[in-house]
Design an enzyme around this catalytic site. Structure first.
Site, short mmCIF file in Angstrom:
data_model
loop_
_atom_site.label_atom_id
_atom_site.label_comp_id
_atom_site.label_asym_id
_atom_site.label_seq_id
_atom_site.Cartn_x
_atom_site.Cartn_y
_atom_site.Cartn_z
N GLY A 12 37.82 40.74 28.56
CA GLY A 12 38.04 41.89 28.00
C GLY A 12 36.49 42.00 27.03
N SER A 13 35.51 41.42 27.26
CA SER A 13 34.27 41.68 26.38
C SER A 13 33.68 42.92 26.36
CB SER A 13 33.28 40.56 26.48
OG SER A 13 32.61 40.50 27.86
N ARG A 65 50.25 46.39 48.00
CA ARG A 65 49.28 46.73 47.10
C ARG A 65 49.60 48.19 46.68
NH1 ARG A 65 44.41 43.85 46.40
NH2 ARG A 65 44.30 41.97 48.01
N ARG A 91 41.86 43.39 40.58
CA ARG A 91 42.38 43.96 41.89
C ARG A 91 41.73 44.94 42.51
NH1 ARG A 91 45.36 40.01 43.58
NH2 ARG A 91 46.25 41.59 44.70
N ILE A 92 41.63 44.83 44.09
CA ILE A 92 40.90 45.88 44.79
C ILE A 92 42.09 47.06 44.73
CG2 ILE A 92 40.62 46.54 46.89
CD1 ILE A 92 39.47 43.47 47.44
N HIS A 109 29.91 45.89 37.80
CA HIS A 109 29.79 44.95 38.68
C HIS A 109 28.69 43.92 38.40
CE1 HIS A 109 30.57 42.72 42.59
NE2 HIS A 109 29.04 42.53 42.42
N THR A 141 34.73 54.07 44.35
CA THR A 141 35.06 55.05 45.61
C THR A 141 35.98 53.79 46.35
OG1 THR A 141 33.28 54.19 46.98
CG2 THR A 141 32.95 56.36 45.72
N LEU A 144 34.62 49.36 48.58
CA LEU A 144 34.30 48.38 47.48
C LEU A 144 33.10 48.12 47.00
CD1 LEU A 144 36.28 46.34 45.83
CD2 LEU A 144 35.65 44.55 47.39
N ASP A 145 32.59 48.28 45.62
CA ASP A 145 31.63 47.93 45.22
C ASP A 145 30.39 48.82 45.84
OD1 ASP A 145 32.79 46.24 43.30
OD2 ASP A 145 32.31 44.47 44.71
N1 NHR Z 1 38.79 49.10 44.17
C1 NHR Z 1 38.01 49.97 44.86
N2 NHR Z 1 38.85 50.65 45.78
N3 NHR Z 1 36.62 50.19 45.22
C2 NHR Z 1 36.06 49.22 44.08
O1 NHR Z 1 34.71 49.67 44.13
C3 NHR Z 1 36.72 48.70 43.05
C4 NHR Z 1 38.09 48.35 43.17
C5 NHR Z 1 38.86 47.52 42.66
C6 NHR Z 1 37.99 46.63 41.63
C7 NHR Z 1 35.77 45.79 40.70
C8 NHR Z 1 35.01 44.78 41.60
C9 NHR Z 1 34.03 44.30 41.04
O2 NHR Z 1 33.26 44.62 40.12
C10 NHR Z 1 36.29 46.72 41.70
C11 NHR Z 1 35.71 47.80 42.33
C12 NHR Z 1 38.02 42.68 42.58
C13 NHR Z 1 37.93 42.21 43.80
C14 NHR Z 1 38.58 41.16 44.65
O3 NHR Z 1 38.49 40.70 45.86
C15 NHR Z 1 36.59 42.60 44.47
C16 NHR Z 1 35.65 43.19 43.66
C17 NHR Z 1 36.04 43.95 42.38
C18 NHR Z 1 37.27 43.64 41.94
N4 NHR Z 1 40.03 41.16 44.10
C19 NHR Z 1 40.84 40.22 44.73
C20 NHR Z 1 42.01 41.12 45.57
O4 NHR Z 1 42.64 40.79 46.62
C21 NHR Z 1 41.86 39.37 43.96
C22 NHR Z 1 41.06 38.42 42.88
C23 NHR Z 1 41.80 37.96 41.83
O5 NHR Z 1 43.02 38.36 41.45
O6 NHR Z 1 41.49 36.93 41.34
O7 NHR Z 1 42.39 42.09 44.82
O8 NHR Z 1 33.54 42.88 41.58
C1 GAR Z 2 31.97 40.70 33.78
O1 GAR Z 2 30.84 39.93 34.05
C2 GAR Z 2 32.28 42.04 34.89
O2 GAR Z 2 31.08 42.57 35.14
C3 GAR Z 2 32.88 41.17 35.92
O3 GAR Z 2 33.66 40.12 35.18
C4 GAR Z 2 33.29 40.05 34.04
C5 GAR Z 2 34.45 40.44 33.03
O4 GAR Z 2 34.18 40.22 31.78
N1 GAR Z 2 33.40 41.90 36.74
C6 GAR Z 2 34.04 41.53 38.03
O5 GAR Z 2 33.55 40.41 38.55
C7 GAR Z 2 34.74 42.39 38.61
N2 GAR Z 2 35.23 41.72 39.91
P1 GAR Z 2 34.92 40.80 30.48
O6 GAR Z 2 36.34 40.55 30.79
O7 GAR Z 2 34.54 40.01 29.24
O8 GAR Z 2 34.41 42.14 30.44
#
Ligand code: NHR
Ligand code: GAR
Length: 201
Positions: A12-13, A65, A91-92, A109, A141, A144-145
């Protein structure tokens, strides 16, 4: 006053950087709650210490989900936020959830999107051998990403970098660009119009 709910999964930084900037710069904003999908998220402690309401909606308690996202949305709605901020949220999210918060949900990201979506972005950058890496703030949106890009910060990749040293260099920049982007939103200078990022004066 813009009401903000921040979603975290871990340290959570970025959440802390936003909470601190909001207070120090007296944003017209209120951090209504910090919500985690993990009971053990370190960031919950900081939020509690700062008197911010916290909640946990554990994805492990839901078999699909859709069910998890419905419960998460219900918890978020208790705080009627104008903006939802993903800050290391892992979580997606489903299309229905994302649609509900269209134009009012941001993510940071840790890569220069569209390079290296998904997880382990610093490893991906080192394997690819890129000379520059960084972070991207974008509207969320369903794709993803791949949401519309709000801001990016670039850092060099240095010889001898490990995932850890590179992650730290990127994280320092995240703590600059994410609060700045959220501030623009709360000041009404940032919005999503017709799926394009709009910046006001
Ligand atoms: N959801 C949507 N629909 N669109 C985006 O752009 C999202 C999102 C949810 C999260 C953050 C994203 C990142 O910044 C984010 C963007 C998690 C995963 C993932 O694979 C991928 C990208 C991001 C966050 N999560 C796994 C899953 O099955 C679980 C991983 C775990 O629990 O450790 O959900 O990178
Ligand atoms: C940050 O680097 C953020 O960009 C990344 O995880 C770290 C969280 O740090 N996010 C992802 O990888 C999302 N999938 P934080 O909890 O200290 O803010």
């Amino acid at each position: 006053m813009t009401s903000i709910v921040i979603l975290i999964s871990g340290r959570g930084s970025n959440m802390q950087a936003i909470v601190r900037a909001a207070a120090a710069e007296q944003w017209p904003a209120h951090i209504a709650a910090v919500i985690s999908n993990r009971h053990d998220a370190q960031g919950l402690e900081f939020a509690r210490e700062h008197g911010i309401p916290v909640a946990v909606v554990s994805n492990k308690d839901y078999s699909t989900r859709d069910a998890f996202d419905a419960a998460l949305q219900e918890e978020i709605e208790r705080f009627s936020p104008d903006l939802v901020v993903l800050a290391g949220f892992l979580r997606i999210l489903t299309g229905a959830f994302v649609a509900h918060y269209a134009g009012r949900m941001l993510n940071i990201h840790p890569s220069l999107l569209p390079a290296f979506p998904g997880l382990a972005t610093h490893r991906q950058a080192l394997v690819a051998g890129v000379k520059n890496h960084g972070a991207t703030v974008h509207f969320v949106t369903a794709d993803l990403d791949h949401g519309p890009i709000v801001a990016q910060a670039v850092v060099p990749v240095l010889s001898g970098d490990t995932e850890e040293t590179l992650a730290l260099r990127v994280l320092e920049q995240e703590h600059v660009i994410y609060p700045a982007a959220v501030r623009s939103f709360v000041e009404g200078k940032l919005a999503l119009h017709n799926n394009k990022v709009w910046f006001g004066a």
